[in-house]
Scaffold this active site. Sequence first.
Site, PDB file in Angstrom:
ATOM      1  N   GLU A  93      83.801 -18.876  -0.824  1.00 56.23           N
ATOM      2  CA  GLU A  93      82.428 -18.774  -0.322  1.00 56.23           C
ATOM      3  C   GLU A  93      81.970 -17.324  -0.246  1.00 56.23           C
ATOM      4  O   GLU A  93      82.785 -16.426  -0.071  1.00 56.23           O
ATOM      5  CB  GLU A  93      82.368 -19.299   1.118  1.00 56.23           C
ATOM      6  CG  GLU A  93      82.929 -20.661   1.289  1.00 56.23           C
ATOM      7  CD  GLU A  93      83.075 -21.027   2.768  1.00 56.23           C
ATOM      8  OE1 GLU A  93      83.787 -21.989   3.043  1.00 56.23           O
ATOM      9  OE2 GLU A  93      82.487 -20.348   3.625  1.00 56.23           O
ATOM     10  N   CYS A 128      83.112 -18.710   8.683  1.00 60.24           N
ATOM     11  CA  CYS A 128      84.088 -18.428   7.649  1.00 60.24           C
ATOM     12  C   CYS A 128      84.938 -19.636   7.261  1.00 60.24           C
ATOM     13  O   CYS A 128      85.661 -20.190   8.081  1.00 60.24           O
ATOM     14  CB  CYS A 128      84.937 -17.329   8.261  1.00 60.24           C
ATOM     15  SG  CYS A 128      86.187 -16.689   7.269  1.00 60.24           S
TER      16      CYS A 128
HETATM   17  N1  SAH Z   1      91.122 -11.526   7.558  1.00 63.26           N
HETATM   18  C1  SAH Z   1      90.164 -10.527   7.878  1.00 63.26           C
HETATM   19  C2  SAH Z   1      88.779 -10.784   7.325  1.00 63.26           C
HETATM   20  C3  SAH Z   1      88.255 -12.187   7.289  1.00 63.26           C
HETATM   21  S1  SAH Z   1      87.797 -12.926   8.819  1.00 63.26           S
HETATM   22  C4  SAH Z   1      90.137 -10.300   9.368  1.00 63.26           C
HETATM   23  O1  SAH Z   1      90.901 -10.936  10.089  1.00 63.26           O
HETATM   24  O2  SAH Z   1      89.403  -9.442   9.823  1.00 63.26           O
HETATM   25  C5  SAH Z   1      86.339 -12.052   9.282  1.00 63.26           C
HETATM   26  C6  SAH Z   1      86.060 -12.094  10.772  1.00 63.26           C
HETATM   27  O3  SAH Z   1      85.577 -13.383  11.170  1.00 63.26           O
HETATM   28  C7  SAH Z   1      87.297 -11.839  11.611  1.00 63.26           C
HETATM   29  O4  SAH Z   1      86.991 -10.970  12.673  1.00 63.26           O
HETATM   30  C8  SAH Z   1      87.612 -13.228  12.105  1.00 63.26           C
HETATM   31  O5  SAH Z   1      88.421 -13.162  13.221  1.00 63.26           O
HETATM   32  C9  SAH Z   1      86.240 -13.796  12.334  1.00 63.26           C
HETATM   33  N2  SAH Z   1      86.144 -15.250  12.495  1.00 63.26           N
HETATM   34  C10 SAH Z   1      86.957 -16.198  12.020  1.00 63.26           C
HETATM   35  N3  SAH Z   1      86.546 -17.426  12.398  1.00 63.26           N
HETATM   36  C11 SAH Z   1      85.424 -17.251  13.129  1.00 63.26           C
HETATM   37  C12 SAH Z   1      84.537 -18.138  13.798  1.00 63.26           C
HETATM   38  N4  SAH Z   1      84.701 -19.449  13.773  1.00 63.26           N
HETATM   39  N5  SAH Z   1      83.484 -17.597  14.468  1.00 63.26           N
HETATM   40  C13 SAH Z   1      83.290 -16.252  14.477  1.00 63.26           C
HETATM   41  N6  SAH Z   1      84.080 -15.373  13.858  1.00 63.26           N
HETATM   42  C14 SAH Z   1      85.152 -15.859  13.192  1.00 63.26           C
END
Ligand code: SAH
Length: 343
Positions: free
Chosen positions: A92, A333
């Site tokens: 995505e 995400c």
């Molecule tokens: N793996 C990397 C980048 C991808 S996740 C990381 O951990 O930073 C990008 C961001 O979205 C991260 O801060 C993650 O913790 C957050 N994230 C994941 N699921 C989420 C959700 N349901 N709501 C809000 N943020 C979320």
Amino acid sequence: MIIVKSIYGFSREKLEKYFLSIGSKKYHALQLFDWLYVKRIKDYSEITNIKKEVIEKISSEYSISPLKIVEVQRDKDVYKYLFELYDGEHIEAVLMMHDYGKSICVSSQVGCNMGCKFCESGRRKKVRNLETYEMVLQILMVEEDIKSRISHVVVMGIGEPFDNYDNLVDFFKIINDQKGINIGSRHITVSTCGIIPKIEEFSNLDMQINLAISLHAPNNKLRDELMPINKVYPLDKLIPCLKEYVKKTNRRLTFEYIMLKDINDREEDAKELVKLVRGINCYINLIPYNETNNIGYKRTNTVQIMRFYDILKKNNINVTIRREFGGNISAACGQLRSKKEEV
Ligand code: SAH
């Protein structure tokens, strides 16, 4: 396994080497970049200033095909794209319209091995890394769809970018290249859950790209529960590494902190967070949690988020609350991919 070699995977430097390796001229790299990223051609036959034999050679080895867009969901100011890759996998990208420009959130892997408890993407293990071209094409395809330029890139989609470091760096080089997609490095941000050796490597990368750290907890006990990676790279190692990063690069860090109801959103959590980041040139981005059907965590209500915010503010910590995008269209995400593949 089929491996697609794509022309969109070359940084200009690597393309120069390629042209030399086939006995051709280095300067063709710049010309080809112009065709690909300025003129945005769809077919090699449109190229007029490189010899036919050379083009035939390249086209026999490197595909110029786009990615397949299988679904677009459009809300007012957020468009969500689902792409199908050559091997049938899905990823995505999300486009967000801000008042300062258009920003795209790109994926870096198919699935993710980090296993964060609150995250939809991690429910399915990593299938593979994205190739550089698969990251580049997310941007090109969305720009083509909206017929306009994207000004900001965040690598915060599916995957852990620092678990795909080499492809990521080539991606940065292509999108940052003034003769390529030409997105300024200060408009590019990469987010990691905190893989220390790669943060160290990144601090040596001579590009002014922003770093965001997914923190989400103010102590090891809670972070161990939420983010298994903390057992490998705990806060007492991560924080000194980040201090060193800031010292070395002179760049300000972002900490992302998802607000999870009754998990990490109490006053004492805020106070502990203040102590943890004290003295680091950073700001904290509080993120209202995007609830998903498959995971039990709830979002902190707005009043409590404001309370948390105020405590940080009062303690002179730079803090912002992330504007919400895309809740209506499963923009959290990994959600769209989950729906598609029913995992
Ligand atoms: N793996 C990397 C980048 C991808 S996740 C990381 O951990 O930073 C990008 C961001 O979205 C991260 O801060 C993650 O913790 C957050 N994230 C994941 N699921 C989420 C959700 N349901 N709501 C809000 N943020 C979320």
